[in-house]
Design a protein around this motif. Structure first.
Motif, PDB file in Angstrom:
ATOM      1  N   ASP A  12       0.842  -1.203   0.000  1.00 51.81           N
ATOM      2  CA  ASP A  12       0.000   0.000   0.000  1.00 51.81           C
ATOM      3  C   ASP A  12       0.876   1.252   0.000  1.00 51.81           C
ATOM      4  OD1 ASP A  12      -2.474  -1.423   0.258  1.00 51.81           O
ATOM      5  OD2 ASP A  12      -2.055  -1.720   2.378  1.00 51.81           O
ATOM      6  N   HIS A  22      -7.401   3.618   1.941  1.00 51.59           N
ATOM      7  CA  HIS A  22      -7.392   3.447   3.405  1.00 51.59           C
ATOM      8  C   HIS A  22      -7.794   4.766   4.056  1.00 51.59           C
ATOM      9  CE1 HIS A  22      -5.807  -0.574   4.114  1.00 51.59           C
ATOM     10  NE2 HIS A  22      -4.822  -0.379   3.257  1.00 51.59           N
ATOM     11  N   LEU A  45      -1.401   6.386  10.748  1.00 52.86           N
ATOM     12  CA  LEU A  45      -2.143   5.143  10.496  1.00 52.86           C
ATOM     13  C   LEU A  45      -1.464   4.279   9.434  1.00 52.86           C
ATOM     14  CD1 LEU A  45      -4.268   6.785  12.056  1.00 52.86           C
ATOM     15  CD2 LEU A  45      -5.970   6.054  10.417  1.00 52.86           C
ATOM     16  N   LYS A  46      -0.526   4.864   8.710  1.00 52.59           N
ATOM     17  CA  LYS A  46       0.086   4.139   7.588  1.00 52.59           C
ATOM     18  C   LYS A  46       1.022   3.035   8.087  1.00 52.59           C
ATOM     19  CE  LYS A  46       0.093   7.632   3.923  1.00 52.59           C
ATOM     20  NZ  LYS A  46       0.976   8.483   3.113  1.00 52.59           N
ATOM     21  N   GLY A  47       0.951   1.895   7.429  1.00 44.37           N
ATOM     22  CA  GLY A  47       1.927   0.823   7.669  1.00 44.37           C
ATOM     23  C   GLY A  47       1.582  -0.100   8.807  1.00 44.37           C
ATOM     24  N   ILE A  48       0.687   0.311   9.683  1.00 46.41           N
ATOM     25  CA  ILE A  48       0.377  -0.517  10.853  1.00 46.41           C
ATOM     26  C   ILE A  48      -0.909  -1.305  10.628  1.00 46.41           C
ATOM     27  CG2 ILE A  48       1.659   0.974  12.428  1.00 46.41           C
ATOM     28  CD1 ILE A  48      -0.999   2.188  13.286  1.00 46.41           C
ATOM     29  N   SER A  49      -1.204  -2.238  11.533  1.00 45.44           N
ATOM     30  CA  SER A  49      -2.348  -3.137  11.310  1.00 45.44           C
ATOM     31  C   SER A  49      -3.675  -2.387  11.414  1.00 45.44           C
ATOM     32  CB  SER A  49      -2.331  -4.261  12.340  1.00 45.44           C
ATOM     33  OG  SER A  49      -2.680  -3.726  13.598  1.00 45.44           O
ATOM     34  N   ARG A  50      -4.722  -3.054  10.954  1.00 44.85           N
ATOM     35  CA  ARG A  50      -6.065  -2.452  10.960  1.00 44.85           C
ATOM     36  C   ARG A  50      -6.496  -2.051  12.374  1.00 44.85           C
ATOM     37  NH1 ARG A  50     -10.127  -6.475   8.440  1.00 44.85           N
ATOM     38  NH2 ARG A  50      -8.455  -6.464   6.901  1.00 44.85           N
ATOM     39  N   SER A  53      -4.463   0.804  13.727  1.00 46.54           N
ATOM     40  CA  SER A  53      -4.913   2.050  13.086  1.00 46.54           C
ATOM     41  C   SER A  53      -6.183   2.556  13.756  1.00 46.54           C
ATOM     42  CB  SER A  53      -5.206   1.835  11.598  1.00 46.54           C
ATOM     43  OG  SER A  53      -4.067   1.402  10.916  1.00 46.54           O
ATOM     44  N   TYR A  81     -13.491  -0.117   2.479  1.00 43.32           N
ATOM     45  CA  TYR A  81     -12.180  -0.175   1.801  1.00 43.32           C
ATOM     46  C   TYR A  81     -12.221  -1.189   0.658  1.00 43.32           C
ATOM     47  CZ  TYR A  81      -7.216  -1.102   1.095  1.00 43.32           C
ATOM     48  OH  TYR A  81      -5.979  -1.272   0.527  1.00 43.32           O
ATOM     49  N   SER A 115       3.763  -6.773   3.627  1.00 47.13           N
ATOM     50  CA  SER A 115       2.660  -5.832   3.874  1.00 47.13           C
ATOM     51  C   SER A 115       1.897  -6.201   5.141  1.00 47.13           C
ATOM     52  CB  SER A 115       1.693  -5.870   2.680  1.00 47.13           C
ATOM     53  OG  SER A 115       0.493  -5.200   2.994  1.00 47.13           O
ATOM     54  N   ALA A 116       1.435  -5.183   5.852  1.00 48.76           N
ATOM     55  CA  ALA A 116       0.611  -5.406   7.049  1.00 48.76           C
ATOM     56  C   ALA A 116      -0.825  -5.760   6.671  1.00 48.76           C
ATOM     57  CB  ALA A 116       0.610  -4.144   7.905  1.00 48.76           C
ATOM     58  N   SER A 117      -1.163  -5.646   5.397  1.00 47.15           N
ATOM     59  CA  SER A 117      -2.571  -5.756   4.991  1.00 47.15           C
ATOM     60  C   SER A 117      -3.044  -7.203   4.852  1.00 47.15           C
ATOM     61  CB  SER A 117      -2.779  -5.051   3.653  1.00 47.15           C
ATOM     62  OG  SER A 117      -4.097  -5.282   3.205  1.00 47.15           O
ATOM     63  N   LYS A 118      -4.261  -7.442   5.357  1.00 51.55           N
ATOM     64  CA  LYS A 118      -4.901  -8.740   5.146  1.00 51.55           C
ATOM     65  C   LYS A 118      -5.576  -8.784   3.777  1.00 51.55           C
ATOM     66  CE  LYS A 118      -5.443  -9.860   9.973  1.00 51.55           C
ATOM     67  NZ  LYS A 118      -6.232  -9.882  11.185  1.00 51.55           N
ATOM     68  N   ASN A 119      -5.611  -7.671   3.085  1.00 52.57           N
ATOM     69  CA  ASN A 119      -6.210  -7.599   1.745  1.00 52.57           C
ATOM     70  C   ASN A 119      -5.161  -7.675   0.632  1.00 52.57           C
ATOM     71  OD1 ASN A 119      -9.107  -7.090   2.373  1.00 52.57           O
ATOM     72  ND2 ASN A 119      -8.288  -5.284   3.406  1.00 52.57           N
TER      73      ASN A 119
HETATM   74  C1  BG6 Z   1      -0.956  -1.339   5.564  1.00 53.87           C
HETATM   75  C2  BG6 Z   1      -1.489   0.059   5.397  1.00 53.87           C
HETATM   76  O1  BG6 Z   1      -0.307  -1.735   4.401  1.00 53.87           O
HETATM   77  O2  BG6 Z   1      -2.005  -2.251   5.844  1.00 53.87           O
HETATM   78  C3  BG6 Z   1      -2.303   0.459   6.628  1.00 53.87           C
HETATM   79  O3  BG6 Z   1      -0.425   0.958   5.231  1.00 53.87           O
HETATM   80  C4  BG6 Z   1      -3.394  -0.575   6.869  1.00 53.87           C
HETATM   81  O4  BG6 Z   1      -2.856   1.731   6.406  1.00 53.87           O
HETATM   82  C5  BG6 Z   1      -2.765  -1.958   7.017  1.00 53.87           C
HETATM   83  O5  BG6 Z   1      -4.118  -0.257   8.061  1.00 53.87           O
HETATM   84  C6  BG6 Z   1      -3.788  -3.050   7.243  1.00 53.87           C
HETATM   85  O6  BG6 Z   1      -4.557  -3.208   6.082  1.00 53.87           O
HETATM   86  P1  BG6 Z   1      -5.861  -4.090   5.965  1.00 53.87           P
HETATM   87  O7  BG6 Z   1      -6.099  -4.151   4.479  1.00 53.87           O
HETATM   88  O8  BG6 Z   1      -5.558  -5.443   6.555  1.00 53.87           O
HETATM   89  O9  BG6 Z   1      -6.936  -3.390   6.723  1.00 53.87           O
END
Ligand code: BG6
Ligand code: MG
Length: 215
Positions: A12, A22, A45-50, A53, A81, A115-119
């Motif tokens: 992201d 986001h 909020l950037k880079g950290i978990s949902r 955030s 999102y 990436s921290a994202s589950k998406n």
């Molecule tokens: C990170 C974003 O990559 O993923 C954050 O920088 C976000 O802003 C985090 O909160 C978690 O993402 P998701 O998709 O699991 O909600």
């Protein structure tokens, strides 16, 4: 010759412009609760978990909720999102990304997503770029939020490359700190004021070339 044998990319805000979605979804949630989220506040909020955030967002709005309510709020944000990202087109991949991935792979380097994202998988699949990466570590595989280096360390282990031979590309302050905490080089992608801890800072991967990895 460069020490770098692997490039680990945050997703992201580095590969694709999902950071704006986001922000839109968190801002919408804040507005629904009666307060605003500025672009400056959003940096936290950037880079950290949902959930991390959400805790910061609730701190900004001085709101207190129990765990069940927080799960519901996070889930509402994620639904919005996902609606935004499902509209995404491959032209939302940042300029120079595909060219740079081809260049590093052409030089025999390994590539990963950290990436921290589950998406993350949804996004990579939608954009048709899963196969560019030898390893994908996302928020389902790593439990500790950046600035903990877990997500990057796991990627390095899967690639079989030592941390000191890896470079991480990050747009978030917490992500740059995670890379440095993991003993890796870091290219900040964004503004030098925010990403000053990185070894170098560029405005996007279109500014990168292989010679710049000669740390
Ligand atoms: C990170 C974003 O990559 O993923 C954050 O920088 C976000 O802003 C985090 O909160 C978690 O993402 P998701 O998709 O699991 O909600
Ligand atoms: Mg990011």
């Amino acid at each position: 010759m460069s020490k770098i044998k692997a490039c680990i990319f945050d997703l992201d805000g580095v590969i694709v412009d999902t950071a704006k979605y986001h922000y839109l979804a968190w801002k919408r949630l804040a507005n629904e609760m009666g307060f605003d989220l500025t672009v400056e506040q959003n940096e936290q909020l950037k880079g950290i978990s949902r959930m991390a955030s959400l805790d910061i967002l609730l701190g900004i709005g001085k709101k207190v909720f129990d765990d069940g309510e927080k799960q519901a709020l996070a889930s509402k944000k994620n639904t919005w999102y996902r609606e935004y990202i499902q509209q995404m087109e491959p032209d939302e991949i940042f300029p120079g990304v595909i060219e740079y991935l081809n260049a590093v792979k052409g030089h025999g380097m390994k590539t990963a997503i950290g990436s921290a994202s589950k998406n993350a998988m949804t996004i990579l699949e939608q954009l048709g770029i899963v196969d560019y990466f030898d390893s994908i570590i996302d928020g389902n595989k790593a439990k500790k939020a950046k600035p903990d280096p877990e997500v990057f360390v796991k990627a390095a282990i899967e690639l079989g490359i030592a941390p000191q031979n890896c470079v991480v590309f990050e747009d978030a302050k917490a992500g740059v700190e995670a890379a440095k905490n993991g003993g890796m080089y870091c290219v900040g992608v964004g503004s030098p004021e925010i990403l000053g801890m990185a070894d170098i800072v560029v405005s996007g991967l279109h500014e990168m070339n292989i010679a710049m990895l000669d740390f």
